[in-house]
Design a protein around this motif. Structure first.
Motif, PDB file in Angstrom:
ATOM      1  N   HIS A  46      -0.932 -12.838  -4.730  1.00 55.48           N
ATOM      2  CA  HIS A  46      -1.673 -12.683  -3.477  1.00 55.48           C
ATOM      3  C   HIS A  46      -0.780 -12.079  -2.401  1.00 55.48           C
ATOM      4  O   HIS A  46      -1.193 -11.129  -1.699  1.00 55.48           O
ATOM      5  N   GLN A  96      -0.119  -8.410  -3.133  1.00 55.77           N
ATOM      6  CA  GLN A  96      -1.258  -7.550  -2.802  1.00 55.77           C
ATOM      7  C   GLN A  96      -1.309  -7.261  -1.300  1.00 55.77           C
ATOM      8  O   GLN A  96      -1.574  -6.128  -0.877  1.00 55.77           O
ATOM      9  N   VAL A  97      -1.043  -8.286  -0.504  1.00 59.27           N
ATOM     10  CA  VAL A  97      -1.026  -8.100   0.955  1.00 59.27           C
ATOM     11  C   VAL A  97       0.051  -7.101   1.354  1.00 59.27           C
ATOM     12  O   VAL A  97      -0.177  -6.196   2.169  1.00 59.27           O
ATOM     13  N   LEU A 117       1.431  -4.756  -0.524  1.00 62.15           N
ATOM     14  CA  LEU A 117       1.082  -3.419  -1.011  1.00 62.15           C
ATOM     15  C   LEU A 117       0.080  -2.749  -0.069  1.00 62.15           C
ATOM     16  O   LEU A 117       0.185  -1.553   0.226  1.00 62.15           O
ATOM     17  N   GLU A 118      -0.895  -3.525   0.399  1.00 57.34           N
ATOM     18  CA  GLU A 118      -1.890  -2.980   1.317  1.00 57.34           C
ATOM     19  C   GLU A 118      -1.261  -2.559   2.644  1.00 57.34           C
ATOM     20  O   GLU A 118      -1.803  -1.690   3.334  1.00 57.34           O
ATOM     21  N   GLU A 119      -0.127  -3.166   2.988  1.00 55.39           N
ATOM     22  CA  GLU A 119       0.574  -2.815   4.220  1.00 55.39           C
ATOM     23  C   GLU A 119       1.553  -1.658   4.013  1.00 55.39           C
ATOM     24  O   GLU A 119       2.277  -1.291   4.942  1.00 55.39           O
ATOM     25  N   GLY A 120       1.604  -1.117   2.794  1.00 58.34           N
ATOM     26  CA  GLY A 120       2.408   0.069   2.558  1.00 58.34           C
ATOM     27  C   GLY A 120       3.801  -0.165   2.015  1.00 58.34           C
ATOM     28  O   GLY A 120       4.606   0.771   1.953  1.00 58.34           O
TER      29      GLY A 120
END
Length: 249
Positions: A22, A25-26, A28-31
């Motif tokens: 989890h 994933q957070v 990765l979504e932030e770059g």
């Protein structure tokens, strides 16, 4: 990425696979680029790997319960990590900790400590804040001159290898002690205010008070000021702060 700059690389070490995934994933979504792995059975494996292979911009470490419940065990792990790599930024995640425990772990080498429950926005913001501080320190080191080896009296500081020697014998410093000593050695004989030291060593995002400077100078004195019969190397400048006083021949 269109900018041509690779995103910061992070390594997240945690046992719970669902929680770890989890957080990854957070991030990765932030770059961010993220590598995830479980906490090794033998902590020395983490120490060896951090020194030999990880090379990330930020290490995020969630201590297992048995490590969190043993203050000495957590401190020993952090000290082992720092002996292998003084410079790597380290964010420590804990399930529970009081103020004394958090302060102890920060002094042992963590750059920041985050205690559950915490929000994901705060988690990402803390990662970014640590990376900003590390980036400013790298820029300051490059702009302060090309010399990688600093020498003041009996103290030598290797900026590339992050090692300190006193009269030829290596001295173990925490990352913050190392950065504070480096700041003094870049300005020998110059009085530095507590505010200047907080800005340079703790960073502008630091929200504590100037007593942290006093405490860390005290620890540097205990580890490095061996000339007790003469004026100390680290001089208190009343009303201002401190000065590293180069010994006179």
């Amino acid at each position: 990425m269109a900018s041509g700059h690779s995103p910061p690389s992070l390594v997240l070490v945690a046992d719970d696979p669902l929680w770890r995934a989890h957080l990854v994933q957070v991030l990765l979504e932030e770059g961010f680029q993220v590598v995830q792995r479980p906490f090794p059975r033998q902590p020395k494996e983490l120490v060896a790997e951090a020194g030999a292979r990880l090379g990330p911009r930020l290490l995020i470490l969630h201590l297992p319960a048995e490590r969190q419940n043993s203050a000495s065990g957590a401190v020993m792990l952090l000290q082992g990590l720092r002996r292998r790599d003084q410079a790597i930024p380290l964010l420590l995640l804990l399930d529970a900790a009081d103020e004394e425990q958090r302060a102890m772990l920060l002094d042992a080498g963590a750059d920041d400590v985050l205690v559950q429950p915490f929000g994901l926005r705060e988690f990402v913001a803390r990662c970014r804040a640590i990376l900003r501080r590390a980036g400013r320190q790298r820029i300051a080191q490059r702009s302060s001159g090309s010399a990688e080896l600093l020498q003041v009296g009996p103290i030598s500081l290797d900026r590339e290898q992050c090692r300190v020697h006193l009269n030829g014998a290596e001295v173990n410093l925490t990352p913050r002690e190392f950065r504070l000593l480096e700041c003094f050695m870049l300005h020998p004989g110059r009085a530095l205010s507590r505010e200047q030291l907080l800005e340079q060593v703790w960073g502008p995002d630091y929200s504590g008070d100037s007593k942290s400077v006093d405490v860390h100078v005290l620890w540097l004195r205990r580890k490095l000021d061996v000339a007790r019969s003469r004026p100390e190397l680290f001089i208190t400048v009343r009303g201002i702060g401190y000065r590293l006083d180069p010994p006179r021949p």
